[in-house]
Design a protein around this motif. Structure first.
Motif: not given
Length: 456
Positions: A249-257, A273-280, A292-299
Motif C-alpha cells: 500500500r505504501h510503496g515499500t519493498l519487503v525482504c524475507i530472510d 505459507h504462500g507468501l510473495e515478497p519482493d526479495f528472498f 554461499a548464499a542467494v537472494f531472489g527477487f521478482t520480475e
C-alpha cells in the motif's frame, strides 16, 4: 519472566563444576588451544567459537552426518549443526561428491559456471521467485538487498524488528528503547548513527508497522518470518501477510530472510505459507555448509534493477565480491538443492523434531518448570517463558544466560551439542531416534540438577 533465584544459584554452581569436568575430559583440546592461542586470539579463528562457556575451546577432529568427534576422541550427537550451516548433516555425500568433482575442474574464475542455468531453475522452482544472485554469505545478500531497495525506491529508511538478526548488516543493528529506535551499544567501531535511517518496531504489531510505513519514506522492510536469534518468537496468524499488504500500500519493498527459518520446509516459511515478497534471502545451509548464499527477487524488481543500472554513474556499485557465485559454490548448491534439501528429508526431519520437542516438553513438565518449547519445522527451542513469546522485548526478558549456559555445558560434557547462543536445536536427515532420546534424557538430568533433585 525472571528466573527463580534458587535455580540461578544452582546454575552457577553447576557451571563451575562442569567446567572442571570439561577440563579433565579434554587434555588434547587444552593443548591445542594453547598452541593456537599463539596466533589466534583465544585460540580460535573466529571469536564466536568462544561462546560455548567452556574453559578453553573444544577442537574438532571430524564432523560427519550428525556426529562430531573431538580431538580427545569423544563423539557427540550434534543438534547445533553449525548453527544451521550444517542443517542437513555434516558433509552430505552428494555435496562432497559435487565439490570433489568441481575442484578438479576449477574453483573460481569470475565467470559463470556451466551449472548456472540449472541452479537458477532450481532456485526459482523451489522458492517461487524468478531471478537470483549469489553471494558468499547471507550478510552479503542482505546488504545487497538493502542497497538495491534504496536505489530502486529513492528512499533512505529501512524498517527492521526489535530483536531481529540479519548477520553483519549494519542497518539492522538497532533496537527499541521504549518507543525510540537506538543503535545497539554492542556494535564495534560504528561512527555513523544507524538509527538515523533504520527504524525498529515490535514484531507481531501491525499497527506499529502501518504507522511507520504511512510516512512513505521506507525503502525496505527486512524481516525474518520468525525471530530466531533470540528466544524464538513465532508470527501471529496472518501477521506476515498483513505486513506484506501494508508494504504494498505504501510503496515499500519487503525482504524475507529465511537463513534460519529454512527449517520450516523445502521452500522455507515463504513457500509453506504462500507468501510473495519482493526479495528472498537464504544463506548458511544452501550449499551444504560451504560458504554461499542467494537472494531472489521478482520480475518487477529485476526490471527496475535494469533501469537503475542503465542510468547510474560508471564504477563499482558496492554490491558483490570477487568470490561471489564461484564455480565451487554453484556445484555445491546444485547438489544440495537437488539431492539433499528434498521433501523426503524434510518430512523425516520435521517428524523427528516433533518427537524431540515433545520429549523436551515432557521433561519441563516433569520438573514443574514454567517454560515452553517452540518448534518451526526441523527446529525446536527451549524458551524460559510460561507462554509463547510475541515480540523482541519479551524474548530479551526471557533470556537467562546463566541457566542457559549451565544446561549447554552439562549437555556437552555428556556428549550432546546444542547451539551455544540460545536454546536452539536442529534435527538433520542424519539424526537418529537414539540421538533424540540421548538429548531428552540428558536434558532431564540437567533439569534435575538445576531443581536440586537427588537423581543426579
Amino acid at each position: 519472566m525472571s528466573m527463580p533465584s534458587d535455580i540461578r544459584q544452582r546454575a552457577e554452581a553447576l557451571t563451575a563444576s562442569e567446567r572442571e569436568r570439561f577440563s579433565a575430559l579434554h587434555p588434547r583440546s587444552r593443548q591445542m588451544a594453547a598452541e593456537a592461542g599463539e596466533h589466534f586470539p583465544g585460540g580460535v579463528p573466529l571469536h564466536w567459537m568462544l561462546d560455548w562457556e567452556t574453559p578453553f575451546p573444544l577442537f574438532v577432529q571430524r564432523a560427519e552426518g550428525s556426529t562430531v568427534t573431538d580431538v580427545d576422541g569423544h563423539a557427540y550427537s550434534d543438534f547445533c549443526l553449525g548453527d544451521t550451516g550444517a542443517m542437513f548433516g555434516h558433509s552430505p555425500a552428494p555435496v562432497t561428491k559435487a565439490i570433489a568433482e568441481q575442484a578438479a575442474n576449477g574453483l573460481t574464475a569470475m565467470l559463470p559456471s556451466a551449472l548456472t542455468a540449472r541452479v537458477g531453475q532450481l532456485l526459482s522452482d523451489r522458492f517461487g521467485l524468478p531471478f537470483w544472485q549469489v553471494t558468499a554469505t547471507a550478510s552479503d545478500a542482505n546488504r545487497a538487498v538493502v542497497r538495491w531497495a534504496r536505489a530502486l525506491t529513492g528512499r533512505r529508511k529501512v524498517l527492521v524488528f526489535d530483536g531481529c538478526y540479519h548477520g553483519q548488516v549494519e542497518d539492522a543493528f538497532v533496537k527499541l528503547d521504549g518507543s525510540t529506535t537506538k543503535m545497539k551499544p554492542s556494535l564495534l567501531g560504528q561512527v555513523v548513527d544507524i538509527a538515523e535511517n533504520s527504524i525498529a518496531v515490535p514484531f507481531n504489531d501491525l499497527d506499529a508497522v502501518e504507522a511507520v510505513l504511512a510516512k512513505e519514506d521506507v525503502a525496505l522492510v527486512l524481516t525474518e518470518p520468525a525471530l530466531t536469534n533470540t528466544a524464538m518468537v513465532l508470527p501471529k496468524e496472518g501477521y506476515i501477510e498483513g505486513l506484506l499488504a501494508a508494504a504494498r500500500r505504501h510503496g515499500t519493498l519487503v525482504c524475507i530472510d529465511e537463513t534460519h527459518t529454512i527449517s520450516t520446509g523445502p521452500g522455507g516459511f515463504t513457500r509453506a505459507h504462500g507468501l510473495e515478497p519482493d526479495f528472498f534471502v537464504l544463506g548458511k545451509p544452501i550449499a551444504g555448509g560451504l560458504p554461499a548464499a542467494v537472494f531472489g527477487f521478482t520480475e518487477k524488481v529485476e526490471a527496475d534493477m535494469r533501469r537503475v543500472l542503465e542510468t547510474k554513474e560508471p564504477g563499482y556499485s558496492g554490491i558483490g565480491t570477487t568470490l561471489s557465485g564461484n564455480m565451487l559454490a554453484l556445484a555445491a548448491m546444485r547438489a544440495c538443492l537437488e539431492e539433499v534439501m528434498t521433501p523426503g528429508n524434510y518430512a523425516r526431519m520435521t517428524a523427528l523434531a516433533e518427537k524431540l520437542a515433545s520429549g523436551l516438553r515432557g521433561e519441563v513438565s516433569r520438573h514443574g518448570l514454567p517454560w515452553t518449547v517452540t518448534q518451526i519445522g526441523a527446529r525446536a527451542e527451549l524458551v524460559f517463558s510460561s507462554r509463547p513469546l510475541e515480540n523482541g522485548a519479551e524474548a530479551a526478558a526471557a533470556i537467562d544466560h546463566t541457566v542457559e549456559r549451565a544446561i549447554h555445558l552439562f549437555l556437552l560434557n555428556r556428549n550432546v551439542l546444542v547451539t551455544p547462543f540460545h536454546n536452539m536445536t536442529l534435527v538433520a536427515p542424519t539424526t537418529t531416534q537414539a540421538d533424540v532420546e540421548r538429548l531428552v534424557a540428558r536434558f532431564g538430568e540437567a533439569l534435575s540438577a538445576l531443581c536440586g533433585r537427588a537423581e543426579v
